[in-house]
Design an enzyme around this catalytic site. Structure first.
Site, PDB file in Angstrom:
ATOM      1  N   GLU A 241      -6.596  -7.309   6.981  1.00 30.07           N
ATOM      2  CA  GLU A 241      -5.619  -8.248   6.406  1.00 30.07           C
ATOM      3  C   GLU A 241      -5.600  -9.593   7.127  1.00 30.07           C
ATOM      4  O   GLU A 241      -5.377 -10.637   6.526  1.00 30.07           O
ATOM      5  CB  GLU A 241      -4.202  -7.647   6.444  1.00 30.07           C
ATOM      6  CG  GLU A 241      -3.992  -6.496   5.475  1.00 30.07           C
ATOM      7  CD  GLU A 241      -4.419  -5.145   6.029  1.00 30.07           C
ATOM      8  OE1 GLU A 241      -5.119  -5.107   7.073  1.00 30.07           O
ATOM      9  OE2 GLU A 241      -4.049  -4.120   5.421  1.00 30.07           O
TER      10      GLU A 241
ATOM     11  N   GLY B 142      -4.762  -1.428   2.673  1.00 32.44           N
ATOM     12  CA  GLY B 142      -3.928  -0.390   2.072  1.00 32.44           C
ATOM     13  C   GLY B 142      -4.677   0.920   1.901  1.00 32.44           C
ATOM     14  O   GLY B 142      -4.068   1.998   1.857  1.00 32.44           O
TER      15      GLY B 142
ATOM     16  N   ALA C 287      -5.277  -3.477  -0.922  1.00 38.66           N
ATOM     17  CA  ALA C 287      -4.421  -3.999  -1.987  1.00 38.66           C
ATOM     18  C   ALA C 287      -5.265  -4.793  -2.968  1.00 38.66           C
ATOM     19  O   ALA C 287      -6.342  -5.274  -2.620  1.00 38.66           O
ATOM     20  CB  ALA C 287      -3.368  -4.920  -1.373  1.00 38.66           C
TER      21      ALA C 287
ATOM     22  N   GLU D 121      -4.284   2.569   5.039  1.00 40.44           N
ATOM     23  CA  GLU D 121      -2.859   2.894   5.199  1.00 40.44           C
ATOM     24  C   GLU D 121      -2.479   4.147   4.414  1.00 40.44           C
ATOM     25  O   GLU D 121      -1.723   4.979   4.914  1.00 40.44           O
ATOM     26  CB  GLU D 121      -1.999   1.693   4.779  1.00 40.44           C
ATOM     27  CG  GLU D 121      -2.061   0.586   5.827  1.00 40.44           C
ATOM     28  CD  GLU D 121      -1.360  -0.693   5.395  1.00 40.44           C
ATOM     29  OE1 GLU D 121      -1.589  -1.135   4.254  1.00 40.44           O
ATOM     30  OE2 GLU D 121      -0.582  -1.234   6.189  1.00 40.44           O
TER      31      GLU D 121
END
Ligand code: COA
Length: 692
Positions: A125, A102, A63, A105
């Site tokens: 994270e 992300g 992210a 992900e």
């Protein structure tokens, strides 16, 4: 489509190419691009398969952390992954560089993943006080099994392509260009009519743990041991646990809720500040982007004492050969033997293999006589903290070191300009202040002398990074950034003892906050050094002087502010010390009073923040974040609080200034009055962070 995501057509395969420098973070433009691009590809019958790949040095690195402070908007990863998980066209992620957070992900939303051997895949994270928020806690257990998944998610540590292949996280290793490799793999999938699977619908790796949940609870408990003070590891473990009994979509919904809660919490905000502060600290004012560091292939460390040995180990740990230089054979033998023993005991504790320990020790060779520095590109002087000794050594180094060599002094307090003035090349002289134990602590204050050349600064910082240190450039003053603030902290701690507190009470407040207490720390460092230098300078510190006069020098004598059982490093409060403290207060006519834990907390922190403000105002530190980085990596300040200057900004400078004024009045101590910079910012409602 956005300019950061484009569609390329390759012979019936669509490549969804992310190009968002520097690290292809999943900012809003990239997320829109991925979503809209994928819709377009799915609607276009010309494409039989899809490759998700990135331009530049890496796959998607996660992210965009800067967006976490803003209102969340744009498509979420669940929406993008729902498109990737379509049943009509196979989707291949081609990973080079890193696939983090992300990034991993979205790769796990694809049906296939290929990666380079060196690629790093992970869910970091937790290091930002978060849990994965885009389905990672549910897809990773399905990809590699919940036990390994909880280990990776709770630790935040990545794995490489080779291990990812072994665990089943990727399907194949590739070499070379990700687009070419991705397209070739997609063609293979189409030709072989390989079935494509979505992780969301594949529970096969959950089965054994569903039958025996203790496998997961044990792995989670073990993984969480490392950082108990943080909320995120616990939350990560909890979220992974949902894969065992919640439906996929329900678990992903809960994951998002928990992610959002942590994101808005104090710990994550602080850890995000640390992330950027650490990166900003590498930007050095006055060093242009095109300044090239000098080559450093050979290093000499002068002084084989504790500091010199630790510094030499830092170089050896990075695979850099280093010469440890002493004047006398016995001192050198002692130093080399300590280094060897340190490595052996690390290996015995399982920290490295015996071979590795021997290899590293062998990189450190001993040498007698300063003339031995002649071939070194970098000389690090690590002798006693006595100006005359350092001056003499630099005068000689000037004649012995080769032209262009960098001459660094590991001083913790002294004037680097005065040391540099002993040479005819002050531009080659710089401070490299390591923190004890130097082979462990990550901070290196790079002290910029008045004449230090830009490429010397750049080289010192680059070398520090090469040996896994975090360099922070600071200016010349007594104690630079860290020790100058430490002195203020210690002075307050000592005052509190005289006014009514006991060492164990002060230290308990610091420990609860997350760092070693000042008195336990003093015992560890040894009380005698300060005592001797106070005797020379005529200063006093009534309680500590009395302890030293009674032979209590700290851990090394089994007694200091605390008592230590033989062979133990844990401090035990000592009634004798309590009596000595009470007696000293009486002798000095100080009426003792109860000091609350809140007062202790504020007096340990606010005066040092005040000193930090002076340091900023004087330009000794470039940014408030640099000061935080110094305390985090040099003194074990708890990362989840962001550092002293971050705490000040979060508390509000007007409040901090008000408390300082109160303390100044109480203590009749003018140095506690808010520094002019703090007053200015407090009046304007500003923050330290807003200065740069
Ligand atoms: N969001 C926003 N900015 C990011 C970023 C992210 N996820 N990752 C890196 N950056 C920025 C850095 O702040 C830096 O900016 P600057 O040049 O203005 O200082 C720049 O990208 C380069 O990062 P840097 O860390 O210096 O490069 P690197 O090559 O040493 O490392 C990464 C690259 C991606 C491995 C590293 O930056 C990293 O670990 N990023 C965080 C990954 C992460 O935690 N993702 C999950 C987020 S929830």
């Amino acid at each position: 489509m956005t300019s950061s995501v484009t569609i390329q057509s390759h012979d019936g395969v669509a490549v969804l190419l992310v190009d968002s420098p520097p690290v292809n973070a999943l900012g809003i433009a990239v997320r829109y691009g991925l979503r809209d691009g994928m819709r377009e590809i799915l609607d276009n019958p010309a494409y039989g398969a899809v490759v998700v790949a990135c331009a530049g040095r890496t796959f998607v690195s996660g992210a965009d952390i800067r967006e976490f402070d803003l209102e969340m908007s744009g498509p979420g990863l669940d929406e993008i992954n729902a498109l990737f998980e379509n049943r009509s066209k196979p989707v291949v992620a081609a990973i080079h560089g890193v696939a983090l957070g992300g990034g991993l992900e979205i790769a796990m939303g694809c049906h296939f993943r290929i990666a380079t051997r060196e690629a790093k895949l992970g869910q970091p994270e937790v290091k930002l006080g978060l849990i994965p928020g885009g389905g990672g806690t549910q897809r990773l257990p399905r990809a590699i099994g919940p036990v390994r998944a909880v280990e990776l998610i709770v630790s935040g540590d990545p794995i490489d392509g080779t291990e990812a292949l072994k665990l089943g996280l990727i399907d194949e290793i590739f070499e070379g260009d990700p687009v070419t490799a991705g397209v070739a793999f997609a063609h293979k999938v189409l030709t072989e009519r390989r079935p494509f699977r979505s992780l969301r619908g594949d529970d096969s790796k959950l089965v054994p743990v569903r039958a025996d949940r203790s496998l997961l609870t044990e792995a989670a408990a073990k993984a969480m041991k490392r950082n108990r003070a943080l909320d995120a590891p616990q939350a990560c473990a909890e979220a992974v646990g949902w894969c065992l009994d919640a439906a996929f979509d329900e678990a992903v919904r809960r994951e998002w809720e928990l992610f959002a809660r942590l994101k808005d919490g104090a710990q994550s905000k602080a850890l995000r500040h640390v992330f950027f502060a650490e990166r900003n600290s590498s930007k050095i004012t006055g060093v242009a982007a095109d300044v090239r560091p000098r080559k450093v292939n050979s290093v000499a460390v002068i002084g084989a004492g504790t500091m010199g040995g630790g510094i030499a180990m830092s170089f050896a740990n990075a695979g850099i050969p280093v010469k440890l230089v002493e004047v006398a054979q016995d001192a050198l033998d002692r130093g080399l033997s300590t280094v060897r023993k340190n490595y052996e005991s690390t290996a015995a504790r399982g920290g490295m293999s015996m071979d590795d320990a021997a290899r590293r020790a062998a990189l450190i060779t001993g040498a007698i006589g300063l003339e031995q520095v002649a071939d070194a590109d970098l000389v690090v002087e690590a002798l006693f903290e006595t100006m005359q000794i350092k001056k003499d050594v630099f005068e000689r180094l000037d004649k012995l070191a080769k032209p262009g060599a960098i001459l660094a002094t590991n001083t913790s307090f002294l004037d680097v300009n005065a040391i540099a003035a002993m040479t005819k090349r002050p531009y080659d002289v710089v401070g490299m202040h390591f923190f004890s134990p130097a082979n462990i602590m990550k901070l290196c204050e790079i002290v910029r002398g008045a004449q230090t050349a830009p490429d010397v600064l750049a080289t010192a910082a680059a070398v520090a990074r090469r040996i896994a240190k975090v360099p922070v450039v600071v200016g010349v003053c007594h104690g630079f950034v860290g020790n100058r603030m430490l002195l203020v902290r210690i002075a307050q701690a000592r005052k509190m003892l005289l006014e009514g507190a006991l060492p164990q009470q002060v230290d308990a407040v610091a420990t609860k906050f997350g760092m070693m207490g000042p008195f336990a720390m003093s015992d560890l460092a040894g009380l005698d050094i300060g005592w001797r230098s106070r005797k020379d300078s005529g200063e006093t510190s009534p309680i500590e002087d009395a302890l030293c006069e009674g032979g209590r020098f700290g851990q090394k004598t089994g007694a200091g502010y605390y008592r230590y059982e033989r062979g133990s490093r844990s401090p035990t409060p000592d009634p004798e010390v309590d009596a000595l403290i009470l007696d000293t207060s009486r002798r000095l006519n100080i009426t003792r009073r109860d000091i609350s834990d809140t007062e202790i907390h504020e007096r340990l922190i606010y005066p040092m923040i005040n000193e930090g403000a002076r340091i900023l105002d004087e330009g000794i530190a470039e940014r408030a974040g640099d000061i935080d980085v110094v305390w985090l990596y040099g003194y074990g300040w708890p990362a989840q609080t962001g550092g002293p200057m971050f705490i000040a900004d979060q508390t509000g400078l007007a409040i901090v200034a008000e408390r300082l004024r109160y303390m100044a009045g109480l203590d009749m101590d003018e140095t506690l009055r808010p520094a002019p910079l703090m007053e200015r910012l407090a009046m304007a409602g500003g923050t330290f962070a807003s200065l740069k």
